[in-house]
Every structure is written in C-alpha cells, then in structure tokens.
Design an enzyme around this catalytic site. Structure first.
Site, PDB file in Angstrom:
ATOM      1  N   LYS A  15       9.564  -2.678   2.791  1.00  0.00           N
ATOM      2  CA  LYS A  15      10.824  -2.563   3.527  1.00  0.00           C
ATOM      3  C   LYS A  15      10.968  -3.650   4.571  1.00  0.00           C
ATOM      4  CE  LYS A  15      14.411   0.103   4.336  1.00  0.00           C
ATOM      5  NZ  LYS A  15      15.233  -1.136   4.431  1.00  0.00           N
ATOM      6  N   LYS A  24       4.747  -2.326  11.771  1.00  0.00           N
ATOM      7  CA  LYS A  24       5.805  -1.500  12.366  1.00  0.00           C
ATOM      8  C   LYS A  24       5.933  -0.161  11.634  1.00  0.00           C
ATOM      9  CE  LYS A  24       9.399  -4.059  13.164  1.00  0.00           C
ATOM     10  NZ  LYS A  24      10.678  -4.783  13.138  1.00  0.00           N
ATOM     11  N   HIS A  82       0.841  -1.212   0.000  1.00  0.00           N
ATOM     12  CA  HIS A  82       0.000   0.000   0.000  1.00  0.00           C
ATOM     13  C   HIS A  82       0.864   1.245   0.000  1.00  0.00           C
ATOM     14  CE1 HIS A  82       1.014  -0.765   4.147  1.00  0.00           C
ATOM     15  NE2 HIS A  82       0.619   0.438   4.489  1.00  0.00           N
ATOM     16  N   ARG A  83       2.104   1.128   0.460  1.00  0.00           N
ATOM     17  CA  ARG A  83       3.114   2.172   0.323  1.00  0.00           C
ATOM     18  C   ARG A  83       4.328   1.482  -0.293  1.00  0.00           C
ATOM     19  NH1 ARG A  83      -0.219   5.469   1.781  1.00  0.00           N
ATOM     20  NH2 ARG A  83      -0.371   6.513   3.809  1.00  0.00           N
ATOM     21  N   LYS A 129      10.215  -8.924   4.113  1.00  0.00           N
ATOM     22  CA  LYS A 129      11.306  -9.559   4.868  1.00  0.00           C
ATOM     23  C   LYS A 129      11.923 -10.649   4.015  1.00  0.00           C
ATOM     24  CE  LYS A 129      13.019  -9.328   9.117  1.00  0.00           C
ATOM     25  NZ  LYS A 129      12.910  -8.162  10.007  1.00  0.00           N
ATOM     26  N   ASP A 149       4.923   5.838  11.372  1.00  0.00           N
ATOM     27  CA  ASP A 149       4.718   6.720  10.211  1.00  0.00           C
ATOM     28  C   ASP A 149       5.898   6.718   9.243  1.00  0.00           C
ATOM     29  OD1 ASP A 149       2.122   7.578  10.736  1.00  0.00           O
ATOM     30  OD2 ASP A 149       2.812   9.119  12.125  1.00  0.00           O
TER      31      ASP A 149
HETATM   32  N1  GLU Z   1      15.556  -5.797  10.312  1.00  0.00           N
HETATM   33  C1  GLU Z   1      15.080  -4.626  10.981  1.00  0.00           C
HETATM   34  C2  GLU Z   1      13.686  -4.850  11.527  1.00  0.00           C
HETATM   35  O1  GLU Z   1      13.268  -5.953  11.769  1.00  0.00           O
HETATM   36  C3  GLU Z   1      15.239  -3.370  10.134  1.00  0.00           C
HETATM   37  C4  GLU Z   1      14.403  -3.287   8.911  1.00  0.00           C
HETATM   38  C5  GLU Z   1      14.754  -2.124   7.989  1.00  0.00           C
HETATM   39  O2  GLU Z   1      15.529  -1.271   8.393  1.00  0.00           O
HETATM   40  O3  GLU Z   1      14.232  -2.106   6.884  1.00  0.00           O
HETATM   41  O4  GLU Z   1      12.969  -3.931  11.820  1.00  0.00           O
END
Ligand code: GLU
Length: 473
Positions: free
Chosen positions: A72, A96, A67-68, A108, A101
C-alpha cells in the site's frame, strides 16, 4: 527544496534511521537485510499525445515489502520525482503500516510530471495510461498493490485509476478496492480526505495526555494555547492546522508556503487563509498576517510545535541548529534528514516521526479498502439499531428516576454512529494505541532515547515476527 551538502539521499537517510533502530534490537543480519530491502521497482516510460505531439512520461512503482498483501502507498505527481525518493517513500510505508497495525506491505509510486502544466483532460489521459502500465505489469490490483493519493494527486486521479482497472478486469468483483482515496460516490469513504491531518491532531492530543512527555519537550499543560508553525497548507497541513486551531485552541503563529510565509503571533485564521489561497492562488496580500518572503527561514521561528507538512528534506544540517521549536510533528514524509535528526535529538527537541505522525491517511485507506471488499458502507447495519437502543435506554432511565432527561442528552444517547463517526473513532483509537506502544518501547529500553527510534523498533519487531513466523520464501 533546501540544498543538502554532503548529506545522504532520502533513501539512505531512511535506511540510516532504520539501522539505528535495528542496532538496539539485536536482529540477525539476514532478517535485518530482508526487512530493509526494496522488493521490486518498476520503471515505465510511455508516450501520450499531448496537443498534437507525443510526450514520453516516466513513472515508478516500488514495492518495498510483501509480507502482508496488498502492498500500500500513494502515487505522487511531481517534477522532481526520482527512483531514490520512491524507494524511500515505499520503505516508509512498510514501517508506517506496521506501526498502526494496518495489515499491508509498503509501496509507493510517482510520475515525473508538473501537473500544473496540463489540462484536466490531458491529466486524465496520462493517468489512465500510467494505470494501464501498472495493471499490465502486475503493480496494481485490489489484492496485491493498492495506490492512494499523495503530493499532486487526489480523489480525481484515484477515480480514473479505479475506472481503468475496472475496464481491464471487469470480472474482478473487488475492482473498486484497487485504489483508495476515491471520491465518495465512487467507492470512497467518509473522512479519508481529512484523515492524515486528523491523525496529526489525534497524535498531538495523545502526546498532551502524558504530562511526562510534555515535560520532556520543555512544555507544561495542555494543547490549548500552544503556539504552532506549520509548513505547507496542502491537504495534510490544511486539515491539521484547521482542526488544531478550531477544536483544540492551538495558535497558528506562522504558515509557510511556496511563495513565502505568513506570520501573526496572535494566530492566523486557517479557513480565511485557505479561501484566500483558493481565490488568489497565493498567500500574498492576505490581510490577517504579515508576509515574510524568505519562507523557509520561518521554520526557525520560536514556537511550541513545528509541523512540517510539505515535502521531504526541509530540515537539514544547514538549518537544524537554528530550529527553536520544542516539539516537531512530521506530517510530511521525510522532512528531516538523518544528520539533522541526530542534531535535533542532541538539542533535546522532541520529534514525532513521519512513519507514525502521518499514518492517519493509510489507516483510513485501510477502512476504505475493507468497505470496498465487504461491499457495504460502515455502520449501515447498526446505525438505526443503536438509535433505537439509545432511545429505549433514555425512556427506561426516565421511568426509573421519575424525572425528565434533557433533549440534548437524549439526542446524544440516541445517535447511532454513521460512517464518519466510525472512521474517526477507529482512527483515534489507532493513533492512541500506536502512541502507547511506541511510548512503552521508549520507556522500556534504556538504549532508546527518541520517538523515531522507538517507532521503528515497535514497527520492525512486528515485521520481523511476521517474517520469522512464515519463514522467508
Ligand atoms: N500517501 C499517503 C502516505 O504517504 C497515504 C497512503 C495510503 O493511503 O495508502 O501515507
């Protein structure tokens, strides 16, 4: 990892916690299912010639939400990695990012490998090959999917990933933003290595700014002098323990590691222990504390604050009832199973959940990504300007008052913020704001009784809004 009899898997556990939050939100089933579903999972198997023989490696990258964009989340190297774990961790990234925000989806990755069994050059070949697979299959780029370090990976692996992407896409002006957590001289940002531990410190500081919250955890007063047991002295645990003990006067009474636990009720010096582990490869024979070989049992030691900063599923139905901490801060992802979480809630132990407590890492990753796509170091344009303004202000004050300002005060007002100052300030603000939003959710809904549910409700409200705004495509 503790054996969990008849407990849901990690992914199911996350889903159950999310369901619990959704049940107090009155979200329609369609939106709820859309938010919870894992968008895509890639599994790759690729051969690499190691010491004259082909070895086939298995890796995953799960994109939980888009959605964004980009989506990450870190990439871990672990001998126990599997798809269930990767999907659970990808889902946690979605929630998270929304809590703090950070305008990213959740993703992952993992590689099924024991990195300690390979030489540096072998790991480089394996990492480059994995990155190549991810790029070719559309699971790695600055605009769609951006990995970061996690368990078993660090700056070195991120540099190899960035370099592999650059060779495949030299025309992409933003190539360096294809991964975060890079070394400083390779497009990284100051403060990223310490970020998750620093975030844990900022969360605890904010918790102790609210006397009612402190009281709800059966404590009084400030962070100073509180006792703390920490599990895991990896990147996250080391920084959290170091900052809390050196800067906030927290007494680290036990450190739990793979090979046992160290206990000293007067406090363990974290820097000394960290250097001891580097020199000896183990916590044994550390002069500043006594050794308990059954490390995991030390999670049950009486303390004010327990920080699990190692792996998932450490507090389960097997040991939850014996936990004596007043406050648990989940610096690791998923250290408490769903059943254990319910039990700890009933016992009145306050839990600051992973999706918020360890969000410092992705927050500073966001700053790094912005630095990379804007192609300029944070603070570069204004540092000297701010310094000049500060000096002028000090001179004016001296002129108006007719008295001299101390050199140390002058130094403070004439300090232009550099990148590390800005990163820490941005992180501090992010963690405080998120805490206040979660707290507000907790206090404003009588059906919410714990920080985890409040965190998920805060997060899902934002995600649902973004789904409903754009419609579901
Ligand atoms: N591996 C970290 C986490 O579980 C960092 C993720 C990131 O910086 O994209 O939040």
């Amino acid at each position: 990892m503790i054996v969990t009899i008849d407990e849901p898997t990690f992914r199911e556990s996350v889903d159950l916690m999310v369901d619990r939050a959704m049940s107090v939100m009155g979200l329609d089933d369609g939106t709820a299912t859309a938010i919870k579903s894992c968008n895509a999972v890639l599994q790759v198997k690729f051969p690499v010639k190691i010491r004259g023989k082909f070895e086939v490696f298995t890796g995953w990258r799960a994109t939980h939400s888009t959605h964004r964009l980009p989506s990450k989340g870190g990439i871990r190297y672990a001998p126990y990695a599997d798809q269930d774990e990767v999907e659970a961790l990808a889902a946690l990234m979605t929630y998270k990012c929304a809590i703090v925000d950070v305008p990213f989806g959740g993703s992952k990755g993992a590689l099924l490998i024991d990195p300690s069994q390979y030489e540096r050059d072998e790991l480089e070949m394996i990492t480059r090959r994995f990155a190549h697979e991810l790029v070719r299959k559309g699971f790695l780029s600055p605009s769609t999917n951006v990995p970061a370090p996690d368990v078993g990976t660090g700056q070195r692996e991120m540099a190899w990933i960035a370099d592999t992407y650059k060779h495949l896409h030299p025309e992409d002006i933003n190539y360096i933003a294809c991964v975060t957590g890079k070394p400083l001289h390779h497009g990284g940002i100051h403060g990223r290595v310490e970020a998750t531990g620093r975030g844990v410190q900022y969360v605890l500081r904010e918790f102790f700014r609210h006397p009612d919250d402190v009281k709800s955890a059966n404590m009084l007063g400030t962070l100073t002098g509180k006792t703390c047991v920490i599990q895991g002295l990896g990147n996250v645990g080391y920084h959290a323990a170091k900052f809390l003990s050196e800067e906030d006067g927290v007494i680290i009474t036990a450190v739990i590691e793979r090979d046992g636990a160290l206990i000293n009720d007067k406090g363990i010096n974290i820097e000394d222990l960290y250097n001891h582990i580097i020199d000896h490869g183990s916590i044994t024979n550390f002069p500043g504390a006594s050794l308990e070989v059954n490390g995991i049992a030390v999670l049950e030691k009486e303390c004010d604050i327990l920080i699990p900063a190692a792996l998932e599923r450490q507090i389960t139905l097997e040991n939850a009832d014996r936990i004596q901490a007043k406050l648990i801060v989940e610096a690791a992802n998923g250290p408490i199973t769903y059943g254990a979480d319910e039990l700890l809630n009933k016992k009145g132990i306050i839990i600051i959940p992973d999706a918020f407590a360890n969000a410092g890492g992705v927050t500073v990753s966001y700053f790094e990504w912005i630095r990379n796509i804007s192609h300029i170091r944070l603070g570069r344009m204004q540092k000297r300007h701010d310094e000049t303004q500060g000096l002028q202000m000090a001179a004016m004050l001296e002129e108006l008052t007719g008295s001299k300002i101390s050199d140390s005060f002058k130094k403070t007002v004439a300090h232009g913020a550099d990148e590390l100052d800005l990163v820490r300030s941005g992180l501090d603000d992010t963690m405080r704001t998120a805490y206040q939003q979660i707290r507000e959710t907790l206090l404003s809904n009588e059906n919410i009784h714990d920080f985890r549910t409040a965190s998920y409700v805060t997060s899902i409200t934002k995600i649902a809004r973004s789904y409903l705004d754009v419609g579901i495509y």
